[in-house]
Motif scaffolding. Structure first.
Motif, PDB file in Angstrom:
ATOM      1  N   VAL A  50     -40.064  76.906  -4.868  1.00  0.00           N
ATOM      2  CA  VAL A  50     -39.675  77.560  -3.617  1.00  0.00           C
ATOM      3  C   VAL A  50     -38.189  77.321  -3.381  1.00  0.00           C
ATOM      4  N   LEU A  51     -37.460  78.387  -3.080  1.00  0.00           N
ATOM      5  CA  LEU A  51     -36.020  78.306  -2.879  1.00  0.00           C
ATOM      6  C   LEU A  51     -35.710  77.709  -1.512  1.00  0.00           C
ATOM      7  N   VAL A  63     -28.450  83.413  -4.443  1.00  0.00           N
ATOM      8  CA  VAL A  63     -29.325  83.838  -5.540  1.00  0.00           C
ATOM      9  C   VAL A  63     -28.427  84.358  -6.659  1.00  0.00           C
ATOM     10  N   ILE A  64     -28.581  83.834  -7.863  1.00  0.00           N
ATOM     11  CA  ILE A  64     -27.773  84.244  -9.005  1.00  0.00           C
ATOM     12  C   ILE A  64     -28.677  84.956 -10.009  1.00  0.00           C
ATOM     13  N   ALA A  65     -28.349  86.207 -10.327  1.00  0.00           N
ATOM     14  CA  ALA A  65     -29.105  86.971 -11.315  1.00  0.00           C
ATOM     15  C   ALA A  65     -28.589  86.641 -12.704  1.00  0.00           C
ATOM     16  N   GLU A  66     -29.500  86.328 -13.607  1.00  0.00           N
ATOM     17  CA  GLU A  66     -29.130  86.012 -14.983  1.00  0.00           C
ATOM     18  C   GLU A  66     -29.985  86.829 -15.937  1.00  0.00           C
ATOM     19  N   GLU A  67     -29.429  87.141 -17.080  1.00  0.00           N
ATOM     20  CA  GLU A  67     -30.168  87.863 -18.105  1.00  0.00           C
ATOM     21  C   GLU A  67     -31.208  86.926 -18.704  1.00  0.00           C
TER      22      GLU A  67
END
Length: 63
Positions: free
Chosen positions: A41-42, A56-60
């Protein structure tokens, strides 16, 4: 009279113009089963009386 519900089909866009509307039977996967990876849970970075802020960091990735 209840309608029949199909739950063993998925949509296949290339087959959309065929007589069955693009639905084809599912195939059983040969890949080994794994537990579903559910992230923790964030926790918010900052909270006020009315708002919660998150980074929130989007990663491949690959699944």
């Amino acid at each position: 009279m209840a309608k029949q519900v199909y739950d063993d089909y998925f949509f296949d866009e290339p087959a959309w113009n065929t007589h069955d509307g693009g639905y084809v039977p599912l195939e059983e996967s040969t890949a080994p089963q794994q537990k579903l990876r559910v992230p923790a849970v964030l926790e918010p970075d900052k909270e006020t009386d009315t708002d919660m802020y998150y980074t929130v960091i989007a990663e491949e990735g690959e699944t």
